[in-house]
Scaffold this active site. Structure first.
Site, PDB file in Angstrom:
ATOM      1  N   HIS A   1       0.827  -1.204   0.000  1.00 43.79           N
ATOM      2  CA  HIS A   1       0.000   0.000   0.000  1.00 43.79           C
ATOM      3  C   HIS A   1       0.859   1.252   0.000  1.00 43.79           C
ATOM      4  O   HIS A   1       0.525   2.257  -0.638  1.00 43.79           O
ATOM      5  CB  HIS A   1      -0.935  -0.004   1.207  1.00 43.79           C
ATOM      6  CG  HIS A   1      -2.064   0.975   1.085  1.00 43.79           C
ATOM      7  ND1 HIS A   1      -2.139   2.127   1.830  1.00 43.79           N
ATOM      8  CD2 HIS A   1      -3.173   0.962   0.287  1.00 43.79           C
ATOM      9  CE1 HIS A   1      -3.241   2.783   1.510  1.00 43.79           C
ATOM     10  NE2 HIS A   1      -3.884   2.113   0.576  1.00 43.79           N
ATOM     11  N   CYS A   2       1.988   1.180   0.694  1.00 45.03           N
ATOM     12  CA  CYS A   2       2.889   2.336   0.785  1.00 45.03           C
ATOM     13  C   CYS A   2       3.502   2.706  -0.564  1.00 45.03           C
ATOM     14  O   CYS A   2       3.869   3.868  -0.775  1.00 45.03           O
ATOM     15  CB  CYS A   2       4.018   2.051   1.773  1.00 45.03           C
ATOM     16  SG  CYS A   2       3.486   1.680   3.458  1.00 45.03           S
ATOM     17  N   VAL A   3       3.652   1.741  -1.475  1.00 40.10           N
ATOM     18  CA  VAL A   3       4.354   2.004  -2.739  1.00 40.10           C
ATOM     19  C   VAL A   3       3.398   2.132  -3.921  1.00 40.10           C
ATOM     20  O   VAL A   3       3.832   2.133  -5.075  1.00 40.10           O
ATOM     21  CB  VAL A   3       5.409   0.907  -3.034  1.00 40.10           C
ATOM     22  CG1 VAL A   3       6.440   0.860  -1.926  1.00 40.10           C
ATOM     23  CG2 VAL A   3       4.773  -0.468  -3.246  1.00 40.10           C
TER      24      VAL A   3
END
Length: 363
Positions: free
Chosen positions: A347-349
């Protein structure tokens, strides 16, 4: 109610005359499961930032990009010739559009735009990014939303406030979730209170009811982003991380979050459905101490959900918990053991671009 900031549509953080806000023009942030036009990502390039694990990180990125590109178009930011050459070699044949853009790092969830929609119209908000309170370099990453707006030819609302996409979850019906440990740090927006954030996010993203949890995972350099612990899976369902070992430092924080969530209500005053999601069982040590692996950092796309896996005994259990929550979507586990060395996961990337026609206020 404790843990909630509620805001009437008339309340704003500004008293003086101002240009129309996204909310005043009918724009709001869609939920992640709304249909995407594309996904945006950035290609890893700096071996030092990955503590010597760049090759493994790129291999896992390639698996993630190829998986997402099977379901929807993917826009990939690459910072230099070496990065683009490497990415093209690994991703040959995938549905990927490349963009040569100066970059510091890959966490486009946090430094990228947050899109907003109004019926069929698409625009974006551009927040200040300071690398989670000045922890790393960020000058190039802070310019990514402006580039995306120019590429798409869409309205960009530039904000003077620091905000990272991983710090906010929305259900698409006006409810937002965040953590005090992240938003209320003095290295982001000093002096901005819970009530101030509620007004700000109402004006910019259409969040009419902002719910607060206390904190996130131990040694999370984001100061406890919500997307590492607690996620909406539909308008009324929230999955939240739990730690079964009472001796683990994450146990008490996750237990308090769970109790608080069970007392919260949605935009209609109805209780949420709360589902418990285990954390990985194995303690993972990185170059800077304990790593924050989590299954909650999944990414929802058109017909799929990708869930990080760590070679952990709880990997299969996490997929068992999440699969029934996404009917009609293929729930796919992919390795994130190298990526987590950088402190985040899928989700962060990633950053979703909802469907919609680019809109400009002065058009």
């Amino acid at each position: 109610m404790a843990g909630m900031s509620d805001l009437s549509p008339a309340a704003t953080p500004h008293d003086a005359p101002h240009d129309p806000t996204p909310r005043e023009l009918g724009f709001g942030m869609p939920a992640e499961w709304a249909e995407h036009a594309a996904t945006w990502m950035s290609w890893p390039a700096d071996d030092d930032l990955w503590f010597g694990h760049l090759e493994g990180v790129r291999a896992e990125f390639a698996g993630l990009v190829r998986t997402i590109a099977r379901f929807e178009p993917l826009h990939l930011l690459v910072r230099d010739e070496e990065s683009e050459t490497d990415a093209r070699a690994r991703l040959d044949g995938a549905n990927v559009t490349y963009h040569r853009v100066p970059l510091d790092d890959v966490w486009v969830r946090d430094n990228g735009p947050i899109f907003v929609k109004r019926e069929g119209d698409l625009a974006l908000t551009d927040w200040q990014f300071n690398s989670w309170g000045g922890k790393f370099n960020w000058d190039h990453d802070n310019l990514v939303p402006e580039y995306v707006a120019g590429h798409l030819g869409t309205q960009r609302w530039a904000q003077p406030f620091v905000l990272e996409g991983g710090g906010l979850e929305v259900n698409g019906l006006g409810v937002g979730l965040t953590t005090r440990s992240c938003f209320l740090t003095d290295t982001r927006n000093p002096g901005l209170t819970e009530e101030g954030y509620a007004a700000l996010l109402n004006d910019t993203l259409g969040v009419r009811k902002l719910l607060w949890l206390d904190g996130g995972l131990e040694n999370d350099h984001t100061d406890g982003h919500i997307d590492t612990i607690t996620r909406f899976t539909d308008e009324r369902t929230i999955v939240t991380s739990v730690e079964s070992d009472p001796e683990d430092p994450n146990h008490a924080v996750m237990a308090k979050n769970l109790a608080d969530l069970r007392a919260m209500t949605d935009q209609d005053g109805q209780p949420f459905r709360i589902v418990e999601l285990p954390l990985p069982a194995t303690y993972l040590e990185g170059a800077e101490g304990r790593l924050p692996p989590t299954y909650a950092n999944f990414y929802i796309g058109n017909g799929f959900v990708v869930v990080p896996q760590y070679g952990d005994p709880n990997d299969a259990r996490a997929l068992e918990v999440l699969t029934p929550l996404f009917p009609g979507r293929e729930v796919i586990g992919l390795s994130s053991r190298a990526i987590i060395e950088g402190g985040g996961s899928f989700h962060c990337v990633t950053q979703q671009q909802p469907t919609g026609t680019p809109w400009q206020q002065d058009a």
